[in-house]
Design a protein around this motif. Structure first.
Motif, PDB file in Angstrom:
ATOM      1  N   UNK A 143       0.863  -1.180   0.000  1.00 43.48           N
ATOM      2  CA  UNK A 143       0.000   0.000   0.000  1.00 43.48           C
ATOM      3  C   UNK A 143       0.900   1.231   0.000  1.00 43.48           C
ATOM      4  N   UNK A 144       0.604   2.183  -0.865  1.00 43.65           N
ATOM      5  CA  UNK A 144       1.405   3.405  -0.901  1.00 43.65           C
ATOM      6  C   UNK A 144       0.724   4.473  -0.045  1.00 43.65           C
ATOM      7  N   UNK A 145       1.548   5.193   0.672  1.00 46.12           N
ATOM      8  CA  UNK A 145       1.077   6.153   1.665  1.00 46.12           C
ATOM      9  C   UNK A 145       1.799   7.477   1.426  1.00 46.12           C
ATOM     10  N   UNK A 146       1.096   8.617   1.526  1.00 48.10           N
ATOM     11  CA  UNK A 146       1.748   9.920   1.455  1.00 48.10           C
ATOM     12  C   UNK A 146       1.799  10.581   2.790  1.00 48.10           C
ATOM     13  N   UNK A 147       2.876  11.313   2.998  1.00 44.81           N
ATOM     14  CA  UNK A 147       2.914  12.208   4.135  1.00 44.81           C
ATOM     15  C   UNK A 147       3.615  13.469   3.698  1.00 44.81           C
ATOM     16  N   UNK A 153       0.010  10.458   8.066  1.00 43.94           N
ATOM     17  CA  UNK A 153      -0.449  10.204   6.695  1.00 43.94           C
ATOM     18  C   UNK A 153      -1.374  11.324   6.222  1.00 43.94           C
ATOM     19  N   UNK A 154      -1.109  11.848   5.027  1.00 39.27           N
ATOM     20  CA  UNK A 154      -2.009  12.863   4.477  1.00 39.27           C
ATOM     21  C   UNK A 154      -2.856  12.302   3.334  1.00 39.27           C
ATOM     22  N   UNK A 155      -2.456  11.167   2.760  1.00 45.71           N
ATOM     23  CA  UNK A 155      -3.300  10.522   1.743  1.00 45.71           C
ATOM     24  C   UNK A 155      -2.862   9.070   1.523  1.00 45.71           C
ATOM     25  N   UNK A 156      -3.824   8.231   1.180  1.00 45.58           N
ATOM     26  CA  UNK A 156      -3.529   6.860   0.752  1.00 45.58           C
ATOM     27  C   UNK A 156      -4.255   6.649  -0.579  1.00 45.58           C
ATOM     28  N   UNK A 157      -3.520   6.654  -1.693  1.00 47.37           N
ATOM     29  CA  UNK A 157      -4.187   6.535  -2.995  1.00 47.37           C
ATOM     30  C   UNK A 157      -4.740   5.130  -3.233  1.00 47.37           C
TER      31      UNK A 157
END
Lengths: 240, 240
Positions: A143-147, A153-157
């Motif tokens: 799973x790719x995660x943004x921060x 975490x600010x988003x999980x596409x």
């Protein structure tokens, strides 16, 4: 003509205690970069393999050519630039000296991904001819995660739309020149990936199927895994 | 209380010819899931290890418990649900039977990531207590690419903000219950990741540092690598 561009501009800051860039480390008594070059040398469609090397390691690379590729006219060494795209540009300049045809294709590949297959190379050439530009990818397994702040975490596409980019990245040389020359200095500082550059300038970058075994040797851990994989190359698991 | 939740709801459709789910394949004569359970059993802060298993494999898992964990009261087996979050929910229900305190913490972990370290477990517990919910991640080594159509790239996010999600994912049990019960059936179908669920409901999911060696065994290739890694566990490269 169809050119391979081997990208060896890096100096390998993440490899810990080794004193040479990772592309020069040995696997089975042969530098990693030579395993990469071998694949392009033997591929029938590739006319020349142009290797762009960090200027500090240019002479070292010439020694590798002398030692492993004496008499192999297909291999050309050029000094690279200060970043990835400028190294590609140095290779592009070399293709212009050698051909300069509007149909020229360049298949760029990381010097530290020795498990590239001939099939990937063929499919890259086909896609670059057909679509102008392509990128080799695999569906993301994690799973790719943004921060945006490295704290939370600010988003999980959506996972089904998410891919891990590998190389080769391949394109028409003419198209690269158009796109690269239209980039501002500020854009060049931010955009380190060639396919991102094409995308930003409105081109559709087509996907080519990579392989989980086409790993990038970044950390000592990867180097260890790569050595084991190379020893097991006869094994089906690694040659698919 | 502090619970570990081992997620073994999967049936391993990507593992090719193997006839049992990947978490039951052996490494060093011990099922992969047992390597995972071992780490939580030996960790001092974990009160109970609750393993949520696909109902079709529940009896098989009881046999593993009998064979490898006879007399180990710390290990509890429950039948899981039809997807990841409902398996977590089955484990949560079990924690309520065993404790039900508003301070209970659950550290969830994939049954197919046997290289989890005690340090990761400790840091997950700390972060879950402090922030309510956390996710274990590593900076993405590959460039991540999106394609909404599986044909060409539609976006390439900034690499420095991009992470690969691993597990553990840890949280206060009470918080999970609040969030899970507020999800609609449609949301539950789309959102398969627990941390994404927390994020959607407005919670800040804090990051905990994972490790490149904390791999998920998904494909036969990973199984091969994992066997080799396990044999080399004495090696510094794999135990950091």
């Amino acid at each position: 003509m169809i050119f391979a561009g081997v990208l060896a501009g890096g100096i390998g800051s993440r490899m810990g205690n080794y004193t040479i860039p990772k592309q020069f480390l040995l696997i089975n008594d042969r530098p990693i970069i030579a395993h990469v070059i071998d694949k392009f040398i033997v591929h029938n469609y590739i006319d020349y393999v142009i290797t762009g090397v960090n200027p500090d390691w240019y002479r070292y690379m010439l020694d590798i050519k002398e030692k492993y590729y004496k008499g192999v006219d297909k291999l050309v060494i050029v000094p690279g630039g200060s970043d990835r795209n400028s190294t590609i540009n140095s290779i592009v300049e070399q293709t212009k000296k050698m051909s300069g045809s509007p149909d020229d294709i360049l298949v760029t590949h990381d010097a530290v991904r020795p498990f590239i297959t001939l099939k990937m190379i063929s499919e890259n050439i086909d896609a670059a001819i057909k679509y102008g530009v392509c990128d080799t990818v695999i569906p993301a397994t994690d799973t790719i995660v943004y921060s945006e702040n490295k704290e939370y975490i600010t988003d999980i596409p959506l996972r089904s739309n998410t891919y891990q980019g590998q190389t080769p990245q391949s394109f028409k040389v003419k198209l690269f020149e158009e796109v690269y020359s239209s980039m501002t200095d500020d854009e060049l500082k931010i955009v380190t990936d060639a396919c991102k550059m094409f995308m930003l300038k409105g081109h559709k970058v087509h996907l080519v199927e990579g392989n989980v075994s086409n790993i990038k040797i970044t950390y000592p851990y990867d180097y260890k895994i790569a050595q084991i994989m190379m020893e097991n190359l006869q094994d089906d698991m690694f040659t698919v």
